[in-house]
Design a protein around this motif. Structure first.
Motif, short mmCIF file in Angstrom:
data_model
loop_
_atom_site.label_atom_id
_atom_site.label_comp_id
_atom_site.label_asym_id
_atom_site.label_seq_id
_atom_site.Cartn_x
_atom_site.Cartn_y
_atom_site.Cartn_z
N ILE A 56 0.86 -1.19 0.00
CA ILE A 56 0.00 0.00 0.00
C ILE A 56 0.89 1.23 0.00
O ILE A 56 1.57 1.51 0.99
CB ILE A 56 -0.93 0.00 1.23
N HIS A 57 0.86 1.95 -1.09
CA HIS A 57 1.75 3.09 -1.26
C HIS A 57 1.49 4.15 -0.19
O HIS A 57 0.35 4.51 0.09
CB HIS A 57 1.55 3.69 -2.65
N ASN A 58 2.57 4.63 0.40
CA ASN A 58 2.52 5.71 1.41
C ASN A 58 1.79 5.30 2.68
O ASN A 58 1.34 6.16 3.45
CB ASN A 58 1.86 6.96 0.84
N PHE A 59 1.68 4.01 2.94
CA PHE A 59 0.97 3.57 4.14
C PHE A 59 1.62 4.14 5.40
O PHE A 59 0.94 4.75 6.25
CB PHE A 59 0.93 2.04 4.22
N TRP A 60 2.92 3.93 5.56
CA TRP A 60 3.55 4.32 6.81
C TRP A 60 3.79 5.82 6.94
O TRP A 60 3.63 6.37 8.04
CB TRP A 60 4.84 3.54 7.03
N PRO A 61 4.13 6.55 5.87
CA PRO A 61 4.21 8.01 6.03
C PRO A 61 2.89 8.62 6.49
O PRO A 61 2.87 9.48 7.38
CB PRO A 61 4.60 8.49 4.63
N LEU A 62 1.78 8.18 5.91
CA LEU A 62 0.48 8.71 6.30
C LEU A 62 0.10 8.26 7.71
O LEU A 62 -0.46 9.03 8.50
CB LEU A 62 -0.59 8.27 5.31
N THR A 63 0.41 7.01 8.02
CA THR A 63 0.11 6.49 9.35
C THR A 63 0.89 7.25 10.42
O THR A 63 0.33 7.63 11.46
CB THR A 63 0.44 4.99 9.43
N PHE A 64 2.17 7.46 10.18
CA PHE A 64 3.00 8.16 11.16
C PHE A 64 2.52 9.59 11.35
O PHE A 64 2.44 10.09 12.49
CB PHE A 64 4.47 8.16 10.72
N GLU A 65 2.18 10.24 10.26
CA GLU A 65 1.70 11.62 10.36
C GLU A 65 0.42 11.70 11.18
O GLU A 65 0.28 12.55 12.07
CB GLU A 65 1.44 12.18 8.96
N GLN A 66 -0.51 10.81 10.89
CA GLN A 66 -1.79 10.83 11.60
C GLN A 66 -1.62 10.48 13.08
O GLN A 66 -2.19 11.13 13.96
CB GLN A 66 -2.76 9.85 10.93
N ALA A 67 -0.84 9.44 13.34
CA ALA A 67 -0.65 9.00 14.73
C ALA A 67 0.11 10.03 15.55
O ALA A 67 -0.23 10.28 16.71
CB ALA A 67 0.09 7.66 14.76
N SER A 68 1.13 10.64 14.96
CA SER A 68 1.91 11.63 15.71
C SER A 68 1.05 12.82 16.09
O SER A 68 1.24 13.41 17.16
CB SER A 68 3.12 12.09 14.89
N SER A 69 0.09 13.16 15.24
CA SER A 69 -0.82 14.26 15.56
C SER A 69 -1.82 13.83 16.62
O SER A 69 -2.05 14.55 17.60
CB SER A 69 -1.56 14.71 14.29
N ALA A 70 -2.42 12.66 16.45
CA ALA A 70 -3.43 12.19 17.40
C ALA A 70 -2.85 11.93 18.78
O ALA A 70 -3.49 12.22 19.80
CB ALA A 70 -4.09 10.91 16.86
#
Length: 287
Positions: A56-70
């Motif tokens: 899944i392209h960009n799975f971890w960059p998007l996940t890290f961004e979302q989680a770090s904010s939450a």
């Protein structure tokens, strides 16, 4: 004699407190045993999930961004950090390296695509659980920065070098003590030197957030990032191959698939890793 007038049995109270403390240790042991068993049983599932998320392209960059904010540890992510994570982060993996003896210790690995900043394909850090202190401790990690690209401006390298010097010094003191050449209090010296080597005092807290929340709940954070991207005017789609879709469907991940199939991206999702974008998002400066 009224209840208020009855003498307080301090001995009985102390005895009860001692028994309570012993009971708390039993609770802790059960918690550790549960963590060990859960980790063993979930390990093959995480292996399968890692194989799926790699498609899944960009799975971890998007996940890290979302989680770090939450989870509110994005305040420690500088814009430069966010650029590297958003553009080059390939995968994240969390393991328990000392499962037999101390399953609360954790190892976090970040895998990166080839990039202009450092030569390491994997940056890993192990946090060892210290029973006496009741928390995690780690040693600095040396990063193979390319010339002129050290985002820490030499701080991380200096910390790693200082740690190595401390280790060498500790070994020398042990050698002298064993041969009767010295009798200094090594533990005291190490506590005094702890400060200068510490680069990121909040590192253990962030490690716990990554290991116990972001990593196990990665699909949730990923889909949340897509939901927040629905309002953006973009027609890019998250790439998901047929094998990944079949596996996810088989395991009842219809909600996740529904989110993955939505149009739209969040600040860079859907673009190639070798593009010139800054990754999922710019982060605010470290406070």
């Amino acid at each position: 004699m009224s209840k208020e007038q009855q003498p307080i049995d301090q001995e009985a109270i102390q005895s009860a407190l001692a028994e309570l403390a012993g009971l708390e240790k039993e609770f802790e042991k059960v918690d550790v045993d549960i963590l060990r068993e859960t980790t063993l049983r979930q390990a093959p599932l995480f292996t399968r999930r890692n194989a799926l998320t790699s498609r899944i392209h960009n799975f971890w960059p998007l996940t890290f961004e979302q989680a770090s904010s939450a989870l509110q540890f994005d305040e420690f992510v500088t814009p430069e950090d966010a650029h590297v994570l958003g553009k080059y982060l390939r995968s994240v993996n969390v393991t328990r390296p000392d499962l037999d003896h101390e399953p609360r210790s954790v190892r976090i690995e970040f895998e990166f695509d080839a990039n202009e900043y450092f030569s390491d394909a994997v940056l890993a850090k192990t946090f060892e659980y210290q029973a006496g202190a009741g928390g995690l401790a780690s040693k600095p990690v040396a990063i193979g920065w390319k010339e002129g690209k050290d985002l820490t401006e030499g701080v991380a390298g200096a910390a790693a070098a200082a740690w190595e010097e401390r280790v060498k010094g500790a070994l020398g003191e042990v050698h002298e003590h064993e041969h009767g050449e010295g009798g200094c209090d090594h533990e005291h010296d190490e506590e005094e030197e702890e400060g200068p080597v510490e680069v990121f005092p909040n590192g253990d807290e962030v490690a716990v957030q990554i290991a116990e929340d972001m990593y196990p709940n990665a699909p949730k954070y990923f889909t949340e990032s897509l939901e927040e991207g629905d309002d953006e005017d973009d027609d890019e789609e998250i790439e998901l191959d047929s094998e990944a879709e079949e596996e996810l469907t088989k395991n009842g991940a219809s909600a996740l698939l529904a989110q993955m199939g939505k149009k739209g991206k969040r600040n860079g999702a859907g673009e190639a890793h070798d593009s010139e974008d800054d990754g999922p998002a710019k982060k605010k400066s470290r406070k």
